[in-house]
Design a protein around this motif. Sequence first.
Motif, PDB file in Angstrom:
ATOM      1  N   LEU A 209       0.807  -1.216   0.000  1.00  0.00           N
ATOM      2  CA  LEU A 209       0.000   0.000   0.000  1.00  0.00           C
ATOM      3  C   LEU A 209       0.847   1.277   0.000  1.00  0.00           C
ATOM      4  N   SER A 210       2.149   1.151  -0.104  1.00  0.00           N
ATOM      5  CA  SER A 210       3.021   2.328  -0.020  1.00  0.00           C
ATOM      6  C   SER A 210       2.843   3.306  -1.181  1.00  0.00           C
ATOM      7  N   ALA A 211       2.254   2.873  -2.276  1.00  0.00           N
ATOM      8  CA  ALA A 211       2.014   3.773  -3.406  1.00  0.00           C
ATOM      9  C   ALA A 211       0.691   4.523  -3.275  1.00  0.00           C
ATOM     10  N   VAL A 212      -0.106   4.190  -2.281  1.00  0.00           N
ATOM     11  CA  VAL A 212      -1.435   4.790  -2.127  1.00  0.00           C
ATOM     12  C   VAL A 212      -1.431   6.320  -2.120  1.00  0.00           C
ATOM     13  N   PRO A 213      -0.463   6.986  -1.465  1.00  0.00           N
ATOM     14  CA  PRO A 213      -0.512   8.451  -1.427  1.00  0.00           C
ATOM     15  C   PRO A 213      -0.518   9.126  -2.807  1.00  0.00           C
ATOM     16  N   ILE A 214      -0.029   8.475  -3.834  1.00  0.00           N
ATOM     17  CA  ILE A 214      -0.012   9.114  -5.156  1.00  0.00           C
ATOM     18  C   ILE A 214      -1.266   8.820  -5.972  1.00  0.00           C
ATOM     19  N   LEU A 215      -2.145   7.968  -5.460  1.00  0.00           N
ATOM     20  CA  LEU A 215      -3.347   7.591  -6.200  1.00  0.00           C
ATOM     21  C   LEU A 215      -4.421   8.667  -6.085  1.00  0.00           C
ATOM     22  N   ASP A 216      -5.118   8.906  -7.175  1.00  0.00           N
ATOM     23  CA  ASP A 216      -6.227   9.858  -7.152  1.00  0.00           C
ATOM     24  C   ASP A 216      -7.367   9.308  -6.305  1.00  0.00           C
ATOM     25  N   GLU A 217      -8.008  10.205  -5.573  1.00  0.00           N
ATOM     26  CA  GLU A 217      -9.154   9.786  -4.768  1.00  0.00           C
ATOM     27  C   GLU A 217     -10.350   9.446  -5.646  1.00  0.00           C
ATOM     28  N   ARG A 218     -10.501  10.185  -6.733  1.00  0.00           N
ATOM     29  CA  ARG A 218     -11.651   9.984  -7.606  1.00  0.00           C
ATOM     30  C   ARG A 218     -11.292   9.045  -8.760  1.00  0.00           C
ATOM     31  N   PRO A 219     -12.279   8.283  -9.239  1.00  0.00           N
ATOM     32  CA  PRO A 219     -12.014   7.399 -10.376  1.00  0.00           C
ATOM     33  C   PRO A 219     -11.796   8.189 -11.667  1.00  0.00           C
ATOM     34  N   SER A 220     -11.114   7.554 -12.615  1.00  0.00           N
ATOM     35  CA  SER A 220     -10.917   8.135 -13.941  1.00  0.00           C
ATOM     36  C   SER A 220     -11.417   7.130 -14.973  1.00  0.00           C
ATOM     37  N   LYS A 221     -11.244   7.439 -16.243  1.00  0.00           N
ATOM     38  CA  LYS A 221     -11.652   6.507 -17.293  1.00  0.00           C
ATOM     39  C   LYS A 221     -10.872   5.194 -17.224  1.00  0.00           C
ATOM     40  N   SER A 222      -9.628   5.259 -16.743  1.00  0.00           N
ATOM     41  CA  SER A 222      -8.778   4.070 -16.758  1.00  0.00           C
ATOM     42  C   SER A 222      -8.563   3.423 -15.390  1.00  0.00           C
ATOM     43  N   HIS A 223      -8.906   4.125 -14.296  1.00  0.00           N
ATOM     44  CA  HIS A 223      -8.621   3.595 -12.968  1.00  0.00           C
ATOM     45  C   HIS A 223      -9.766   3.880 -12.005  1.00  0.00           C
ATOM     46  N   PRO A 224     -10.007   2.945 -11.080  1.00  0.00           N
ATOM     47  CA  PRO A 224     -10.985   3.229 -10.023  1.00  0.00           C
ATOM     48  C   PRO A 224     -10.415   4.250  -9.041  1.00  0.00           C
ATOM     49  N   GLY A 225     -11.252   4.765  -8.183  1.00  0.00           N
ATOM     50  CA  GLY A 225     -10.811   5.714  -7.172  1.00  0.00           C
ATOM     51  C   GLY A 225      -9.919   5.053  -6.132  1.00  0.00           C
ATOM     52  N   ARG A 226      -9.303   5.871  -5.292  1.00  0.00           N
ATOM     53  CA  ARG A 226      -8.343   5.390  -4.297  1.00  0.00           C
ATOM     54  C   ARG A 226      -8.920   4.304  -3.399  1.00  0.00           C
ATOM     55  N   ALA A 227     -10.115   4.512  -2.852  1.00  0.00           N
ATOM     56  CA  ALA A 227     -10.695   3.531  -1.928  1.00  0.00           C
ATOM     57  C   ALA A 227     -10.891   2.175  -2.607  1.00  0.00           C
ATOM     58  N   ASP A 228     -11.365   2.177  -3.838  1.00  0.00           N
ATOM     59  CA  ASP A 228     -11.552   0.919  -4.563  1.00  0.00           C
ATOM     60  C   ASP A 228     -10.214   0.254  -4.892  1.00  0.00           C
ATOM     61  N   ARG A 229      -9.198   1.057  -5.145  1.00  0.00           N
ATOM     62  CA  ARG A 229      -7.871   0.486  -5.436  1.00  0.00           C
ATOM     63  C   ARG A 229      -7.258  -0.122  -4.171  1.00  0.00           C
ATOM     64  N   ILE A 230      -7.450   0.539  -3.040  1.00  0.00           N
ATOM     65  CA  ILE A 230      -6.971  -0.024  -1.762  1.00  0.00           C
ATOM     66  C   ILE A 230      -7.658  -1.349  -1.498  1.00  0.00           C
ATOM     67  N   LYS A 231      -8.954  -1.393  -1.736  1.00  0.00           N
ATOM     68  CA  LYS A 231      -9.726  -2.628  -1.536  1.00  0.00           C
ATOM     69  C   LYS A 231      -9.193  -3.740  -2.441  1.00  0.00           C
ATOM     70  N   ALA A 232      -8.935  -3.440  -3.713  1.00  0.00           N
ATOM     71  CA  ALA A 232      -8.437  -4.442  -4.649  1.00  0.00           C
ATOM     72  C   ALA A 232      -7.051  -4.940  -4.242  1.00  0.00           C
ATOM     73  N   ILE A 233      -6.181  -4.034  -3.800  1.00  0.00           N
ATOM     74  CA  ILE A 233      -4.828  -4.437  -3.360  1.00  0.00           C
ATOM     75  C   ILE A 233      -4.956  -5.344  -2.136  1.00  0.00           C
ATOM     76  N   THR A 234      -5.790  -4.949  -1.195  1.00  0.00           N
ATOM     77  CA  THR A 234      -5.970  -5.718   0.044  1.00  0.00           C
ATOM     78  C   THR A 234      -6.547  -7.101  -0.245  1.00  0.00           C
ATOM     79  N   GLU A 235      -7.530  -7.168  -1.133  1.00  0.00           N
ATOM     80  CA  GLU A 235      -8.143  -8.465  -1.470  1.00  0.00           C
ATOM     81  C   GLU A 235      -7.209  -9.342  -2.287  1.00  0.00           C
ATOM     82  N   GLY A 236      -6.304  -8.713  -3.045  1.00  0.00           N
ATOM     83  CA  GLY A 236      -5.349  -9.468  -3.858  1.00  0.00           C
ATOM     84  C   GLY A 236      -4.370 -10.192  -3.000  1.00  0.00           C
TER      85      GLY A 236
END
Length: 96
Positions: free
Chosen positions: A69-96
């Motif tokens: 999760l060390s890269a989390v601080p650079i992730l956007d909070e809001r989703p974009s066309k290519s990536h989910p928002g920060r919370a969803d990305r944290i969830k995916a990393i944690t579940e992975g």
Amino acid sequence: MNASLGSNAIATVQDGNSTIVFDRTLSPEIGYEGAMMVIANELGASCRHSRRFAGAAMHLSKMSLDAALSAVPILDERPSKSHPGRADRIKAITEG
């Protein structure tokens, strides 16, 4: 491949080959583990694997969840066309 991408990384195709381009300015911001996580994320994207690919790859490489999760601080909070928002990305990393 290293390039100047505004502190970003991308998975792309160049001359018919899948290529990951990583902006070297990211490493000082997110450290070794964060850089590994970003590259694993782009590898998963280039192989069209699920959103949990990078988290699973880090788990299989024996990286702690905190390190993954060390890269989390650079992730956007809001989703974009290519990536989910920060919370969803944290969830995916944690579940992975």
